[in-house]
Motif scaffolding. Sequence first.
Motif, PDB file in Angstrom:
ATOM      1  N   ALA A 100       0.726  -1.212   0.134  1.00  0.00           N
ATOM      2  CA  ALA A 100      -0.027   0.004  -0.040  1.00  0.00           C
ATOM      3  C   ALA A 100       0.962   1.275  -0.005  1.00  0.00           C
ATOM      4  O   ALA A 100       0.398   2.424  -0.718  1.00  0.00           O
ATOM      5  CB  ALA A 100      -0.823   0.021   0.991  1.00  0.00           C
ATOM      6  N   ARG A 101       1.947   1.397   0.829  1.00  0.00           N
ATOM      7  CA  ARG A 101       2.798   2.319   0.908  1.00  0.00           C
ATOM      8  C   ARG A 101       3.440   2.864  -0.435  1.00  0.00           C
ATOM      9  O   ARG A 101       3.464   4.013  -0.787  1.00  0.00           O
ATOM     10  CB  ARG A 101       3.818   2.378   2.068  1.00  0.00           C
ATOM     11  CG  ARG A 101       4.365   3.689   2.277  1.00  0.00           C
ATOM     12  CD  ARG A 101       5.599   3.468   3.421  1.00  0.00           C
ATOM     13  NE  ARG A 101       5.148   3.067   4.582  1.00  0.00           N
ATOM     14  CZ  ARG A 101       5.848   2.760   5.543  1.00  0.00           C
ATOM     15  NH1 ARG A 101       7.266   2.793   5.462  1.00  0.00           N
ATOM     16  NH2 ARG A 101       5.415   2.576   6.796  1.00  0.00           N
ATOM     17  N   GLU A 137      -1.165   2.657   4.404  1.00  0.00           N
ATOM     18  CA  GLU A 137      -1.211   1.208   4.939  1.00  0.00           C
ATOM     19  C   GLU A 137      -2.177   0.872   6.086  1.00  0.00           C
ATOM     20  O   GLU A 137      -2.650  -0.083   6.226  1.00  0.00           O
ATOM     21  CB  GLU A 137       0.296   0.481   4.873  1.00  0.00           C
ATOM     22  CG  GLU A 137       1.014   1.308   5.905  1.00  0.00           C
ATOM     23  CD  GLU A 137       2.543   1.204   5.988  1.00  0.00           C
ATOM     24  OE1 GLU A 137       3.147   1.545   6.550  1.00  0.00           O
ATOM     25  OE2 GLU A 137       2.989   0.207   4.952  1.00  0.00           O
ATOM     26  N   ALA A 140       2.592  -2.250   9.023  1.00  0.00           N
ATOM     27  CA  ALA A 140       1.193  -1.343   9.163  1.00  0.00           C
ATOM     28  C   ALA A 140       0.936  -0.608  10.393  1.00  0.00           C
ATOM     29  O   ALA A 140       0.418   0.552  10.808  1.00  0.00           O
ATOM     30  CB  ALA A 140      -0.005  -2.170   8.636  1.00  0.00           C
TER      31      ALA A 140
END
Length: 370
Positions: A141-142, A148, A255
């Motif tokens: 995600a990052r 995230e 996360a």
Amino acid sequence: MFRKQILVVMRSELTRWTGLIVASCALSAALMAAGVPSAPLFAALACAVVAALAGRAPGPIPRPVQLAAQGVLGAYIGTLMQAHTVAALGSRWPAALLVGFATLLLSVGAGALLGRHRDTDSITGSLALVAGGASGLVAIARELGGDERVVAVVQYLRVGLVTVSLPLVAALYPHTPGSSSTDSGPARPWWFDLGFTALCVGGGLAVGLATRLPAGGLLGPLVASAALSLSGVAAGATVPVAMVLAGYLVIGWQAGVGFTRESLTAMARLLPWATLLIVGVGIGCAGLGFALSAMTGVSALDGYLATTPGGIYAVLAVAASSNVDITFVVAAQLIRVLLMLFLAPAAARAFQKWRAMRERDRANTANIAA
């Protein structure tokens, strides 16, 4: 004096990591015993959040460790692609592919609505509600420009809701109790699995990063693993369980350590809206299951299990206790997961470029007007 300060900092960091590892492993064991899906990732996320909020979280996860965890996870997902499973689709693969694309559009549309909330953005919202590959999307995600923390919480809220509701909803479908099974291929010795994992992770990471494949740290090893499994060269090979569990822990810590009290407050405001959208996606996917049943001739329960937006291990558990075409269900579920993992990063990367170009055009327009 300076050397002494460095030793104190190193000792403090080591103490924090030791406490986080011990707590995560203990909670993971308890959750696994309770049958919670992806228990190590959830345990690591929860423990890291508590440590962060208490001011006892260690520093960020080093980038090489993140990539290694992504690679292990990608290799593990790739081993699910077995030739006999894919062949089970037969002439029904266009329908399964069409429904997979429809699921992607449905979840991305819901993600866009989530992105309208003041506590998140469009990329984060889309990644958070992509219906498949939860752990993979949290891991990358990052680098795709998302938050995230939000992706992790919403993705596992989705998995949890689907896992809890799946047996209840499946019981409403007419079906005959029984048992289904699928062959996972020939068993391999531990040293073969270890070599297979090293080859897929090392080679896949090198190729994925060198070619600038979106989310190459995850998708490079996934492609290498799937290719070796489908070709028959490594049929039946798998990633050692200890390595998979370690990968889940790293992704959960990644996360969790960034949480703050402010982000937790924002998350609390976001979750009711996210829950409503997850329920909407689930209802939409159930409708797609009926469509898949009509297009392929499989039972309504087969169609529902094949299109459920997440909780693949819960899907397998329900399928194994019913007289359903389990190989078809597994193959359709794998198509969904692979579509999500490959297309979502590419779409996020394209959106990033489009947004950058738009901001650049606005800046140029402002300069001209000035």
